[in-house]
Design an enzyme around this catalytic site. Sequence first.
Site, mmCIF file in Angstrom:
data_model
loop_
_atom_site.group_PDB
_atom_site.id
_atom_site.type_symbol
_atom_site.label_atom_id
_atom_site.label_comp_id
_atom_site.label_asym_id
_atom_site.label_seq_id
_atom_site.Cartn_x
_atom_site.Cartn_y
_atom_site.Cartn_z
ATOM 1 N N TRP A 347 34.273 16.938 61.718
ATOM 2 C CA TRP A 347 34.201 16.021 60.580
ATOM 3 C C TRP A 347 32.800 15.993 59.987
ATOM 4 C CZ3 TRP A 347 31.225 11.697 59.577
ATOM 5 C CH2 TRP A 347 31.640 10.888 58.518
ATOM 6 N N HIS A 348 31.798 16.095 60.865
ATOM 7 C CA HIS A 348 30.423 16.017 60.396
ATOM 8 C C HIS A 348 29.995 17.256 59.621
ATOM 9 C CE1 HIS A 348 30.039 12.587 63.170
ATOM 10 N NE2 HIS A 348 29.006 12.242 62.424
ATOM 11 N N GLY A 349 30.576 18.391 59.897
ATOM 12 C CA GLY A 349 30.148 19.572 59.152
ATOM 13 C C GLY A 349 30.899 20.824 59.549
ATOM 14 N N PHE A 502 28.037 14.666 54.292
ATOM 15 C CA PHE A 502 29.300 14.676 55.015
ATOM 16 C C PHE A 502 30.407 14.010 54.210
ATOM 17 C CE2 PHE A 502 26.114 14.208 58.604
ATOM 18 C CZ PHE A 502 25.945 15.574 58.711
#
Length: 502
Positions: A347-349, A502
Site C-alpha cells: 500500500w505504501h509504494g 502514497f
Amino acid sequence: MLFNSLQFLLFFVVVTILYFSLRFQLRWALLLAASCYFYMVFQPAYILILFLTIVIDYIAGLWIERSEGKTRKWLLILSLISNIGILAFFKYLGFFTENIALLFDALSMPDLADRITNGTNRIFVGVLKLFGESGIDSFKDNMSILPIGLSFHTFQAMSYTIEVYRGNQKAERHFGIYALYVMFYPQLVAGPIERPQNVLHQFHKPHAYDFEEVKAGLMQMAFGFFKKCVIADRLVLFLDPAFNHPEGYNGLSLLMATFFFTIQIYCDFSAYSDIAIGAARVMGFKLMENFHTPYFAHSISEFWRRWHISLSTWFRDYLYIPLGGNRKGPARTYLNRFIVFMTSGLWHGANWTYVIWGALHGLYIVLDIALDKRKAQKGKAEKTTTQLGGVGLPRRVFGVLFTFVLVMLTWVFFRAVSVSDALLILGRIVTLSPSDPLQSALNPTELWFSFGLIAFMFWKEWYYFIIPTRSTVRFAVLFGLLAFTTYLFGVFTSNQFIYFQF
C-alpha cells in the site's frame, strides 16, 4: 496545496472565516468547493478520477442498502473493484508489469515479455493523454504522475461501501455531503483515513463558533508546523544525500542518516495529521487520532497501536478480521498478520523495498505474539514485569530502546531507493568503525541544534502530548512562541510531506 506554504495559510484563514460567516445550509457547499480547489492546485485534471469514484460509490451505497441477498454482495464487489482498479492502474501497473516481464524473461520467453511490456505502455500512455499528460512514454513513469493521496481517499471511499454493506452505516442520500466525506480538504491527501460513522454525521450538524476548540485546533496546527518545518525538513538536509548516494558514505554517517530518517518520517507524517486534525477542529469537526507517541512503545505490537492508527485499524477491520483474525488457531493468526503487513507494505509504494519493509514488520509481529503467548503459559507473574516500577521499569526501558532500534533499522528499506541500496546501508552500519569521520551536510552547530530539537520534541510528547490551551494568556504566549520559532528556524524549501506520494 502544501500545508507548509503561505498559500495554505491564506486559504485556511479565508475558508474558516467564510465557514463561520455562512448559514449552516451553505457550509457543505463552501467546504466542497474549497476542497476541490485545494486538490486541483496539485493536479487539476485528476479531480475527474476522484469524481468518478465518488459517483460510483455514492450509487453503490444506495443500491446496496436497497438490495437483498447476493445482489448486495455483488454490488459491493463491483464498488471495490472500481476503487482498487483505479488505484492499481495508476500506482501498481508499472511494478506488476515489470516483474511479470522479468518472470517471462527468466522462463526464456522474451517475446511474450516484450508483448506484455509494449501492450501495457500503449494502454498506459493512452489513458494519460485523456488527462492531458504529455512527456510520459512508459509505464515505468507511473509514480511520477500518481494522483496525489490516491491510496488515502481510495481507502476512505471503500470503508463507506463496506460499512453500508455491513449495516453499520446508512447510505448517504445527499450527494454533496458524500462527496465532502471523500474530499474534506484537511485529510484529503494524507489522512487520517476516516470512517463514515465518525465523519458523515458531523457534516449534517451545525457547528457554532467555539473559542476553546479554535484555540485547541490552532495550537495543534502550530506544533504540527513546528515539527514539519523546524525538525523534519532540517533533518532532510543531512539524510537525503546519504540515502540517495549511500555508496559515498561510511557506516557511522549512514547510521546517523537512518536515525534522522526515523525522526523525520515521524515528525513529517504526524505533523500533517496534527495540521489536518487541528484545521478540522477549528471549524468544529473531530477527526480520529493518528499517532500517539509511537517511539515510546515497548513492543512492536504496541508500536502499531500508536503509529498511523487510522491505517492500522483499517487493515484490522477490513482485511485481518475478514481473513479470520485470531479465530482459526495460532498458525492462521500468524499468517493473517503477515498478510496484513505485506499488504500494508505494498500500500505504501510499488517497490520491493516497501514490500520487504512490510514483511519484516509482519515477521516482528508474529514473533511478538508468539513470545507473549509463551510468557502467558509460564504464568501471570512474568507478565506483570512489564509494569512501571520495581523490576518492570528496566525491562520496559529496554523494550522501548529495543523496539526503537528494530523499527529504525527497518526504516532503511522504506527510505532506500532500491533493495541493493538498503542492503548496502545495513551492511555498512553493521561493520561501522567508531573512528569513521562523520560525513555531514550540516556543520557541528547545526547537528547539535538538530539533536536539541529532537530531545525537545520527545520531552514535549512525553510530558505534554496535548498542549493545554484553556488559559487564553498561556495559549497566546505558547502559540506566538511556536509561530515565531517556526518562522525563525524553519526550513522553507517547499518540501512535500512524505506521505503525499502514497
